[in-house]
Design a protein around this motif. Structure first.
Motif, PDB file in Angstrom:
ATOM      1  N   GLY A  30       0.812  -1.218   0.000  1.00 27.65           N
ATOM      2  CA  GLY A  30       0.000   0.000   0.000  1.00 27.65           C
ATOM      3  C   GLY A  30       0.838   1.258   0.000  1.00 27.65           C
ATOM      4  N   LYS A 188      -4.426  -7.463  -3.132  1.00 32.06           N
ATOM      5  CA  LYS A 188      -3.869  -6.850  -1.923  1.00 32.06           C
ATOM      6  C   LYS A 188      -3.567  -5.372  -2.138  1.00 32.06           C
ATOM      7  N   THR A 191      -6.939  -3.327  -2.672  1.00 33.31           N
ATOM      8  CA  THR A 191      -7.731  -3.299  -1.440  1.00 33.31           C
ATOM      9  C   THR A 191      -7.325  -2.147  -0.536  1.00 33.31           C
ATOM     10  N   LYS A 192      -6.049  -1.750  -0.584  1.00 35.08           N
ATOM     11  CA  LYS A 192      -5.577  -0.645   0.256  1.00 35.08           C
ATOM     12  C   LYS A 192      -6.331   0.650  -0.037  1.00 35.08           C
ATOM     13  N   ARG A 193      -6.780   0.825  -1.280  1.00 34.28           N
ATOM     14  CA  ARG A 193      -7.539   2.023  -1.670  1.00 34.28           C
ATOM     15  C   ARG A 193      -8.709   1.600  -2.566  1.00 34.28           C
TER      16      ARG A 193
END
Length: 244
Positions: A30, A188, A191-193
């Motif tokens: 991220g 992954k 998903t962070k943003r």
């Protein structure tokens, strides 16, 4: 053909100046910045002088799909069955045309990514990834299965995966990741943003729709913008395999 009109050095340094070349490791962690407005604005700016490259890729994509459709139709007997093709013939025909379309779609994605990174590319890039057909088949079928299962599970998990797997295909051809690695790396990182990427995709969809409704003339500008904006987003998250 389009390479005559670009300034390679200026584009190559663009990402460095803004510090927005990511990497697989940074993306998964991220450790990247992503702004919808900045990404789309940069896509629009980079599309100037590059529309011809993107549209040549689209033209070759369509020609290749037509050729594949015709060849597959005669090989399977679908075109010679006079409307009485069997289920097996239809199934094999659809599998052939779908599978061969995967590397073509990957090539179109890579045109946008390479333009976003300031790398040399041309419309023929669309034909450059048939050597990756096996991992592309696997990653596409895995995506389809997982998204389908997710849609069955109250819909929301499927929508989540549709967005989260945005970069899985270019990760296979650009970063040489295996299908499962590519799916997980994309999931992954996005998903962070996730909500930002959802908004990004909705905006691109609206731009494409506006271009279509503008008597199709708007597509001349809209489609290059869409491919390049996705390329800019990919660069910000995963960068280039040639960079640390």
């Amino acid at each position: 053909m389009s390479d005559m009109y670009k300034a390679p050095q200026a584009e190559l340094t663009n990402g460095e100046e803004h510090g927005d070349f990511g990497s697989v490791e940074k993306g998964i962690a991220g450790d990247y910045s992503f702004s919808i407005s900045e990404t789309v604005s940069e896509g629009w700016r980079l599309s100037k002088g590059k529309k011809r490259t993107v549209w040549l890729g689209i033209l070759l994509y369509v020609i290749a799909l037509i050729a594949i459709t015709v060849v597959a139709g005669f090989i399977t007997g679908v075109f010679t069955a006079e409307g009485d093709a069997s289920f097996t013939q239809e199934l094999i025909y659809n599998l052939i045309t779908t599978i061969i379309g995967f590397p073509l779609a990957a090539g179109m994605t890579m045109i946008g990514i390479k333009i976003a990174r300031g790398e040399d590319t041309s419309g023929t890039e669309v034909l450059a990834y048939f050597d990756k057909i096996v991992p592309l088949v696997i990653v596409n079928f895995l995506m389809a299965i997982f998204i389908f299962i997710g849609l069955l599970l109250l819909v929301l998990p499927g929508i989540y995966l549709m967005v989260a797997y945005l970069f899985a295909i270019p990760l296979v051809v650009d970063q040489n990741l295996g299908p499962w690695q590519a799916l997980e790396a994309s999931r992954k990182a996005v998903t962070k943003r996730w909500f930002s990427f959802l908004g990004f995709l909705i905006l691109l969809l609206l731009i494409g729709l506006a271009g279509f409704l503008a008597v199709l003339i708007g597509m001349i500008w809209a489609l290059p913008l869409l491919f390049i904006a996705i390329g800019v987003a990919y660069r910000k998250v995963f960068g280039s395999p040639h960079r640390a």
